[in-house]
Design a protein around this motif. Structure first.
Motif, PDB file in Angstrom:
ATOM      1  N   ILE A  20     -59.803  31.437 -26.420  1.00  0.00           N
ATOM      2  CA  ILE A  20     -59.306  30.901 -25.145  1.00  0.00           C
ATOM      3  C   ILE A  20     -58.831  29.453 -25.329  1.00  0.00           C
ATOM      4  CG2 ILE A  20     -60.032  30.238 -22.812  1.00  0.00           C
ATOM      5  CD1 ILE A  20     -61.937  32.711 -22.887  1.00  0.00           C
ATOM      6  N   GLY A  21     -59.576  28.697 -26.135  1.00  0.00           N
ATOM      7  CA  GLY A  21     -59.195  27.295 -26.391  1.00  0.00           C
ATOM      8  C   GLY A  21     -57.823  27.188 -27.035  1.00  0.00           C
ATOM      9  N   GLY A  22     -57.520  28.079 -27.974  1.00  0.00           N
ATOM     10  CA  GLY A  22     -56.197  28.083 -28.609  1.00  0.00           C
ATOM     11  C   GLY A  22     -55.110  28.372 -27.581  1.00  0.00           C
ATOM     12  N   PRO A  60     -61.395  17.827 -36.876  1.00  0.00           N
ATOM     13  CA  PRO A  60     -62.460  18.749 -37.260  1.00  0.00           C
ATOM     14  C   PRO A  60     -63.807  18.166 -36.864  1.00  0.00           C
ATOM     15  CG  PRO A  60     -61.454  17.752 -39.232  1.00  0.00           C
ATOM     16  CD  PRO A  60     -60.785  17.149 -38.038  1.00  0.00           C
ATOM     17  N   GLY A  61     -64.677  18.982 -36.312  1.00  0.00           N
ATOM     18  CA  GLY A  61     -65.992  18.461 -35.956  1.00  0.00           C
ATOM     19  C   GLY A  61     -66.771  19.433 -35.097  1.00  0.00           C
ATOM     20  N   ASP A  62     -68.068  19.161 -35.014  1.00  0.00           N
ATOM     21  CA  ASP A  62     -68.993  19.984 -34.233  1.00  0.00           C
ATOM     22  C   ASP A  62     -69.211  19.290 -32.890  1.00  0.00           C
ATOM     23  OD1 ASP A  62     -71.253  21.210 -33.122  1.00  0.00           O
ATOM     24  OD2 ASP A  62     -72.096  21.649 -35.098  1.00  0.00           O
ATOM     25  N   PHE A 139     -66.643  24.933 -18.792  1.00  0.00           N
ATOM     26  CA  PHE A 139     -66.689  26.400 -18.876  1.00  0.00           C
ATOM     27  C   PHE A 139     -68.057  26.967 -18.527  1.00  0.00           C
ATOM     28  CE2 PHE A 139     -62.862  28.564 -20.363  1.00  0.00           C
ATOM     29  CZ  PHE A 139     -62.003  27.481 -20.313  1.00  0.00           C
ATOM     30  N   GLY A 140     -68.074  27.863 -17.544  1.00  0.00           N
ATOM     31  CA  GLY A 140     -69.256  28.640 -17.206  1.00  0.00           C
ATOM     32  C   GLY A 140     -69.058  30.062 -17.691  1.00  0.00           C
ATOM     33  N   SER A 141     -69.865  30.976 -17.153  1.00  0.00           N
ATOM     34  CA  SER A 141     -69.734  32.375 -17.569  1.00  0.00           C
ATOM     35  C   SER A 141     -70.298  33.317 -16.519  1.00  0.00           C
ATOM     36  CB  SER A 141     -70.491  32.596 -18.875  1.00  0.00           C
ATOM     37  OG  SER A 141     -70.495  33.980 -19.192  1.00  0.00           O
TER      38      SER A 141
END
Ligand SMILES: NC(=O)c1ccc[n+]([C@@H]2O[C@H](COP(=O)([O-])OP(=O)(O)OC[C@H]3O[C@@H](n4cnc5c(N)ncnc54)[C@H](O)[C@@H]3O)[C@@H](O)[C@H]2O)c1
Length: 251
Positions: A20-22, A60-62, A139-141
């Protein structure tokens, strides 16, 4: 012609290299924004940077590393001159029954979900304030809203994000920073793998969606995030928007 509703805006999209992010990164760029993509996957991040050219910087990263949030904000300001939009999309979790979820499972869901969202919001705040017209999309779910079995840590993190978003919407309204939540349902690579492995379960789930199908990240979910990020949504804050084909109807 594609509408340029995000023309000139500078954004951060976490997990913006794939899924979804892409889709959000591509739609933002198509609508005129420039995007700092923060993602763990170096290959996918470099690929989307190459695909979209100068409009994208890959970091790049967490997201669970607080310094990554600070670097992302500094990169947006350095490369694009400001920060107008923050999308906290990345998150990971492990699915198993509540009584089997370990501290490590809980830390993963909370660190990449709730705390990453909090850290990016706090890191972004000084720059978002400066624009005088900013948008945060968290973002929830549906898993949290419905209490989906095997999703205890994930559901808890996602509902905590909704609570945090409502508080921030009230507190930061004074800076004209809007904070909304999207709960998607989309056929990403992970969902597709599950569909291949369990076609009957997948068919049953898809049939239970009022619109009769899982969403498409590009056509069904990213445009809703694009709307919330744009000035078209300037009078909306503190809301949860279901991008799920009508599965959950909030009141
Ligand atoms: N796909 C769905 O149907 C669905 C349903 C409900 C909620 N969501 C939520 O929507 C969001 C996106 O979901 P998705 O299905 O596209 O996820 P995904 O797993 O397909 O993609 C997430 C992206 O985030 C990146 N990422 C993962 N962990 C990261 C980390 N720690 N740091 C930086 N990047 C990281 C991944 O590399 C990937 O590019 C998530 O918050 C998810 O919980 C999705």
């Amino acid at each position: 012609m594609t509408s340029r509703t995000l023309q000139g805006k500078s954004a951060i999209v976490t997990g913006g290299a794939s899924g979804i992010g892409g889709a959000i990164t591509r739609l933002f760029v198509a609508r005129g924004a420039r995007v700092v993509v923060v993602d763990l996957q170096e290959e996918a991040g470099q690929a989307i940077e190459k695909e979209l050219g100068d409009a994208v910087v890959f970091l790049p990263g967490d997201v669970s590393d607080r310094t990554v949030a600070d670097t992302a904000v500094a990169t947006a300001v350095d490369r694009f001159g400001s920060l107008d939009v923050l999308v906290n999309n990345a998150s990971v979790s492990r699915q198993k029954p509540f009584e089997e979820q370990t501290d490590d499972d809980w830390n993963l869901a909370m660190d990449t979900g709730l705390y990453a969202t909090r850290n990016f919001m706090l890191a972004a705040l000084p720059e978002l304030k400066k624009t005088g017209n900013a948008s945060i999309v968290n973002f929830g779910s549906g898993a949290g809203l419905n209490g989906q079995p095997n999703q205890a840590s994930y559901a808890a993190a996602k509902e905590a994000i909704r609570g945090l978003s409502r508080v921030a919407a009230n507190e930061w309204a004074t800076f004209n920073i809007r904070v909304n939540v999207v709960c998607p349902m989309a056929l990403t690579a992970g969902v597709a793998a599950w569909a291949d492995a369990r076609p009957e379960q997948y068919a049953q789930s898809a049939a239970s969606v009022p619109l009769g199908r899982f969403g498409d990240p590009d056509r069904d979910v990213a445009p809703i995030v694009g709307f919330l990020a744009s000035d078209d949504a300037q009078y909306m804050t503190g809301q949860t928007v279901m991008a799920d084909g009508g599965s959950v109807k909030l009141r």
